[in-house]
Scaffold this active site. Structure first.
Site, PDB file in Angstrom:
ATOM      1  N   ARG A 274       0.862  -1.175   0.000  1.00  0.00           N
ATOM      2  CA  ARG A 274       0.000   0.000   0.000  1.00  0.00           C
ATOM      3  C   ARG A 274       0.904   1.232   0.000  1.00  0.00           C
ATOM      4  NH1 ARG A 274      -1.977  -3.488   4.067  1.00  0.00           N
ATOM      5  NH2 ARG A 274      -4.047  -4.369   3.618  1.00  0.00           N
TER       6      ARG A 274
ATOM      7  N   LYS B 272      -2.054  -2.494   8.057  1.00  0.00           N
ATOM      8  CA  LYS B 272      -3.247  -2.042   8.768  1.00  0.00           C
ATOM      9  C   LYS B 272      -3.274  -2.611  10.177  1.00  0.00           C
ATOM     10  CE  LYS B 272      -6.387  -1.252   4.881  1.00  0.00           C
ATOM     11  NZ  LYS B 272      -7.694  -1.618   4.266  1.00  0.00           N
TER      12      LYS B 272
ATOM     13  N   HIS C 299      -2.456   2.454  -5.850  1.00  0.00           N
ATOM     14  CA  HIS C 299      -3.029   1.213  -5.319  1.00  0.00           C
ATOM     15  C   HIS C 299      -3.247   0.186  -6.419  1.00  0.00           C
ATOM     16  CE1 HIS C 299      -4.640  -0.782  -1.785  1.00  0.00           C
ATOM     17  NE2 HIS C 299      -5.634  -1.255  -2.533  1.00  0.00           N
TER      18      HIS C 299
ATOM     19  N   ARG D  80      -0.598  -2.358  -6.542  1.00  0.00           N
ATOM     20  CA  ARG D  80      -0.787  -3.469  -5.592  1.00  0.00           C
ATOM     21  C   ARG D  80      -1.693  -4.531  -6.222  1.00  0.00           C
ATOM     22  NH1 ARG D  80      -0.877  -4.801   0.001  1.00  0.00           N
ATOM     23  NH2 ARG D  80      -2.893  -5.473   0.828  1.00  0.00           N
TER      24      ARG D  80
ATOM     25  N   HIS E 230      -3.367  -9.577   3.932  1.00  0.00           N
ATOM     26  CA  HIS E 230      -4.814  -9.658   4.115  1.00  0.00           C
ATOM     27  C   HIS E 230      -5.138 -10.507   5.333  1.00  0.00           C
ATOM     28  CE1 HIS E 230      -5.746  -8.765  -0.408  1.00  0.00           C
ATOM     29  NE2 HIS E 230      -5.560  -7.670   0.297  1.00  0.00           N
TER      30      HIS E 230
ATOM     31  N   TYR F 229      -9.114 -11.534  -6.375  1.00  0.00           N
ATOM     32  CA  TYR F 229      -8.219 -11.585  -7.531  1.00  0.00           C
ATOM     33  C   TYR F 229      -8.519 -12.807  -8.401  1.00  0.00           C
ATOM     34  CZ  TYR F 229      -5.770  -7.863  -5.177  1.00  0.00           C
ATOM     35  OH  TYR F 229      -5.471  -6.665  -4.584  1.00  0.00           O
TER      36      TYR F 229
END
Length: 326
Positions: free
Chosen positions: A167, A193, A260, A263, A286, A295
């Site tokens: 990110r 995150k 982004h 990514r 994730h 994806y």
């Protein structure tokens, strides 16, 4: 304790114990302020702690109805209907989290909030760049920079974004000291995150670019940001986003081509190359495999598009061949 005091304590708890990001905290602050403002008008006064426990399902639905009406009235200013639905879903999530906190930490229980339906939104599929465009990004964007320092910095930054699937915030939060693990083990320790850490392997080309950039860094001290602004300090995400907007305009690419999207390109190109879904999940950081599975759907949609355009029997109208009957 007032309702505003309870909100403040909830946000402090989110920041310290749940390690929510500053952006999440500010979004929840605004969402809960809107909720309490509505309830103050709807209930003829701001509810106290006991009043929060008495808010009925009808009251919650009235709040959601107003949010829907506001979204409809400002539809022209919304990017898409799905974005409006996602915003309302986040506000419902903020209210639910607040009331869960009240039940667990303040002894204030409201069973009605569990019956509140979340607005549904269709999550958009990732839209990656082509391999050719993704590989061109670092060099092309660097060529648009106005100073030699910015050219070296931007080339290394955008190569890192695509080469490691970071990110933009993760890349810009790196310091020179973080290159220590890269030199010793070939990996970068990334803080994602929720301040969660993960180890990301770095390709030789990316590693070389970062090492070259370090030699050109205006102040390569361990505590300095890896990617500084021209005037010093940490480079702002908006500057990198602006650089990519200028490049995509020159390249004639659509608006979804952002930092982004690199990514997304990283994950999609790995998947197309046969990488395991769990590996991609770990590399991206994730928390849920379902997030990474988008994806897979994007790859299926791409294959279907190729099939519909390329297969002879997929054409809507077929012209009869010469020498055959109609």
């Amino acid at each position: 304790m007032t309702a505003e005091d309870a909100v403040q304590k909830f946000l402090e708890w989110m920041a310290t114990e749940k390690r929510a990001s500053p952006l999440t905290i500010e979004a929840y602050r605004a969402d809960l302020a809107r909720f309490l403002s509505f309830m103050a008008e709807h209930l003829d006064g701001l509810p106290d702690m006991a009043g929060l426990a008495r808010i009925s399902l009808r009251d919650f639905r009235a709040w959601l109805a107003q949010e829907q009406a506001r979204a409809t009235a400002s539809r022209q200013r919304q990017s898409t209907p799905d974005r409006a639905a996602r915003t309302r879903a986040r506000r419902v999530s903020a209210v639910r989290s607040f009331f869960r906190y009240l039940a667990r930490r303040q002894g204030v229980e409201n069973p009605a909030v569990a019956l509140l339906a979340t607005p549904r939104s269709k999550k958009p599929l990732p839209r990656p760049l082509s391999v050719t465009d993704a590989k061109a990004v670092p060099e092309d964007i660097a060529s648009l920079a106005h100073t030699p320092m910015a050219q070296q910095r931007d080339g290394a930054l955008f190569l890192l974004l695509y080469g490691c699937g970071l990110r933009i915030s993760e890349a810009l939060n790196l310091n020179i000291a973080d290159l220590g693990t890269l030199a010793s083990s070939g990996v970068l320790r990334i803080r994602g995150k929720g301040n969660k850490e993960r180890l990301v392997p770095v390709l030789p080309a990316v590693r070389q670019a970062l090492e070259v950039w370090r030699t050109q860094h205006p102040s390569p001290q361990p505590e300095e940001p890896m990617f500084p602004g021209v005037r010093g300090g940490r480079l702002q995400a908006g500057v990198a986003q602006k650089a990519m907007r200028e490049w995509r305009a020159l390249a004639g690419l659509p608006d979804h081509v952002t930092p982004h999207a690199l990514r997304h390109s990283f994950a999609t190109h790995l998947m197309e190359g046969g990488a395991d879904l769990r590996v991609i999940q770990e590399l991206l950081g994730h928390a849920s495999l379902s997030t990474t599975q988008r994806y897979t759907l994007a790859d299926e949609a791409r294959l279907l598009d190729v099939w519909s355009r390329a297969h002879p029997r997929a054409q809507k109208t077929a012209q009869p061949r010469e020498g055959t009957r109609d």
